[in-house]
Scaffold this active site. Structure first.
Site, mmCIF file in Angstrom:
data_model
loop_
_atom_site.group_PDB
_atom_site.id
_atom_site.type_symbol
_atom_site.label_atom_id
_atom_site.label_comp_id
_atom_site.label_asym_id
_atom_site.label_seq_id
_atom_site.Cartn_x
_atom_site.Cartn_y
_atom_site.Cartn_z
ATOM 1 N N ASP A 58 39.521 45.272 40.096
ATOM 2 C CA ASP A 58 39.522 46.586 39.255
ATOM 3 C C ASP A 58 40.870 46.790 38.640
ATOM 4 O O ASP A 58 41.067 47.085 37.308
ATOM 5 C CB ASP A 58 38.993 47.624 39.878
ATOM 6 C CG ASP A 58 37.459 47.662 40.119
ATOM 7 O OD1 ASP A 58 36.962 46.564 39.485
ATOM 8 O OD2 ASP A 58 36.797 48.455 40.733
ATOM 9 N N GLN A 71 44.641 50.155 20.445
ATOM 10 C CA GLN A 71 43.305 50.045 21.153
ATOM 11 C C GLN A 71 42.641 48.696 21.051
ATOM 12 O O GLN A 71 41.843 48.235 21.582
ATOM 13 C CB GLN A 71 42.497 51.290 20.507
ATOM 14 C CG GLN A 71 42.810 52.788 21.052
ATOM 15 C CD GLN A 71 42.079 53.630 20.434
ATOM 16 O OE1 GLN A 71 41.011 53.471 20.010
ATOM 17 N NE2 GLN A 71 42.668 54.822 20.273
ATOM 18 N N CYS A 72 43.301 47.853 19.958
ATOM 19 C CA CYS A 72 42.842 46.587 19.838
ATOM 20 C C CYS A 72 43.336 45.574 21.043
ATOM 21 O O CYS A 72 44.468 45.680 21.514
ATOM 22 C CB CYS A 72 42.932 45.734 18.630
ATOM 23 S SG CYS A 72 42.645 46.931 17.208
ATOM 24 N N SER A 123 40.608 48.308 45.214
ATOM 25 C CA SER A 123 41.904 48.229 44.295
ATOM 26 C C SER A 123 41.739 49.694 43.403
ATOM 27 O O SER A 123 42.853 49.895 42.622
ATOM 28 C CB SER A 123 42.108 46.949 43.475
ATOM 29 O OG SER A 123 41.145 46.892 42.286
ATOM 30 N N THR A 156 36.901 42.894 46.927
ATOM 31 C CA THR A 156 35.874 42.054 47.230
ATOM 32 C C THR A 156 36.163 40.703 47.745
ATOM 33 O O THR A 156 35.528 40.361 49.032
ATOM 34 C CB THR A 156 34.801 41.835 45.925
ATOM 35 O OG1 THR A 156 34.690 43.120 45.409
ATOM 36 C CG2 THR A 156 33.837 40.843 46.207
HETATM 37 N N1 ASP Z 1 36.087 47.567 43.458
HETATM 38 C C1 ASP Z 1 36.476 46.382 43.616
HETATM 39 C C2 ASP Z 1 38.115 46.137 43.786
HETATM 40 O O1 ASP Z 1 38.763 46.253 42.812
HETATM 41 C C3 ASP Z 1 36.120 45.308 43.019
HETATM 42 C C4 ASP Z 1 36.554 43.906 43.177
HETATM 43 O O2 ASP Z 1 37.445 43.626 44.126
HETATM 44 O O3 ASP Z 1 36.131 42.919 42.369
HETATM 45 O O4 ASP Z 1 38.686 46.382 44.714
#
Ligand code: ASP
Length: 347
Positions: free
Chosen positions: A92, A279-280, A60, A15
């Site tokens: 991500d 997992q914590c 990502s 993004t």
């Molecule tokens: N799906 C996008 C990514 O990780 C989400 C982001 O950029 O916040 O590339």
């Protein structure tokens, strides 16, 4: 104003690498000129800004180990020409990339700051502008000609975290990342306040070198009440598998079922590296604290201590890529390579 320091922006995708056209709402990939148009305030920073963009830029979620190699190679290529680096990356899997890159860069003595955003630049209420501005300022921060943060770090909303300690915690809020098991390196408010006590400084400046081999013949096995032997068996018998991250309960506990113990023991005896990560989110694995982790210890499973899943995964791939002898992998799993883990002796 004299622009003393220089920072290279590396657009990799996500993004943050997209800008919204205010007239028609369309999203298009950014470069330095486009970002300067959307954030004219950048001109006010006493920093020379340049940029390179990956082609293609990717979401990502599509990141693979060769993408980490590309990031590290780009840093190496420009290392001596810039004072700091800002990696613009999707959120991500940013924590995986920041961890992986931290392992790859040997003798790093300049800031490498990952950042991203929840909303694209140009969009009303976007968090991108603050994140980019702060990341650039941090990458250019020097005192007595020494970088204030000579680490791979991750900036988001108002926090600077060690890259290999951060994890994405929210799909909704602007404070999308947290560092649960290590203090933050800096906090931005009216000023950016650094915490040098928890920042890593190398004793001497050595030439940067990069390690580019990852072995992704690994699996993550998450335990849950009711997990069946056939599931564990099929994971452990995956062809070419060399390592497993075992996501256990609480302080590193697992069911005491004899079949689980036998399967795990047989795997480690055949040279497989199995790392126990909780997992914590907060706290550390402490094998042997409860009876339910004694079997894991006896089966030859290694403690992942307080590592995040992202860090344990990339560290395992990194060490398996570097060493063919499992004994070497075990040795370095028990060490902190880049401040990614707090080793509790005997745990
Ligand atoms: N799906 C996008 C990514 O990780 C989400 C982001 O950029 O916040 O590339």
């Amino acid at each position: 104003m004299s622009k003393e320091k220089s920072v290279l922006l590396i657009f990799t995708g996500g993004t943050i690498s997209m800008g919204e056209n205010p007239t028609n709402g369309s999203l298009s990939p950014l470069d330095k000129d486009a970002i300067l148009k959307l954030i004219p305030e950048l001109e006010m920073l006493p920093v020379n800004i340049s940029s390179v963009s990956f082609n293609p830029m990717i979401d990502s979620s599509d990141v693979e180990p060769n993408f980490w190699v590309k990031i590290a190679e780009t840093i190496r290529e420009y290392y001596y020409r810039y004072d700091g680096f800002v990696i613009l990356h999707g959120t991500d899997t940013m924590a995986y990339s920041a961890s992986a890159v931290s392992f790859m860069l040997e003798n790093l003595s300049k800031p490498v700051i990952f950042t991203g955003s929840q909303l694209p630049l140009g969009m009303l209420r976007s968090d991108a502008k603050e994140n980019v501005m702060n990341a650039i300022e941090i990458a250019a921060a020097y005192e007595d000609n020494k970088p204030v943060v000579p680490e791979v770090a991750l900036f988001f909303e108002d926090l600077l975290m060690r890259g290999n300690r951060a994890m994405k915690k929210s799909t909704e809020y602007f404070n999308a990342f947290a560092s649960f098991n290590y203090p933050i390196l800096a906090k931005s408010g009216v000023h950016i306040k650094y915490f040098p006590m928890v920042i890593h400084y190398e004793n001497e400046v050595k030439p940067l070198s990069i390690n580019t081999h990852f072995d992704n013949n690994i699996a993550i096995l998450k335990l849950f009440p009711g997990i069946q032997e056939s599931v564990v068996q099929s994971v452990l018998e995956t062809p070419h598998l060399r390592g497993v991250i075992l996501e256990s309960f609480g302080a590193g506990n697992a069911p005491r079922a004899e079949w689980l113990y036998q399967r795990l023991k047989a795997a480690t005896e055949s040279g497989m590296i199995i790392v126990n990560v909780s997992q914590c989110r907060i706290g550390s694995v402490e094998m042997g604290r409860y009876e339910t982790s004694l079997n894991l210890q006896k089966a030859g499973i290694l403690s992942g201590y307080d590592m995040t899943i992202e860090t344990a995964t990339t560290k395992l791939m990194f060490l398996l890529g570097k060493f063919s002898d499992p004994k070497e992998v075990v040795k370095y799993m028990h060490q902190s390579l880049r401040g990614e883990v707090t080793i509790m002796h005997g745990k």
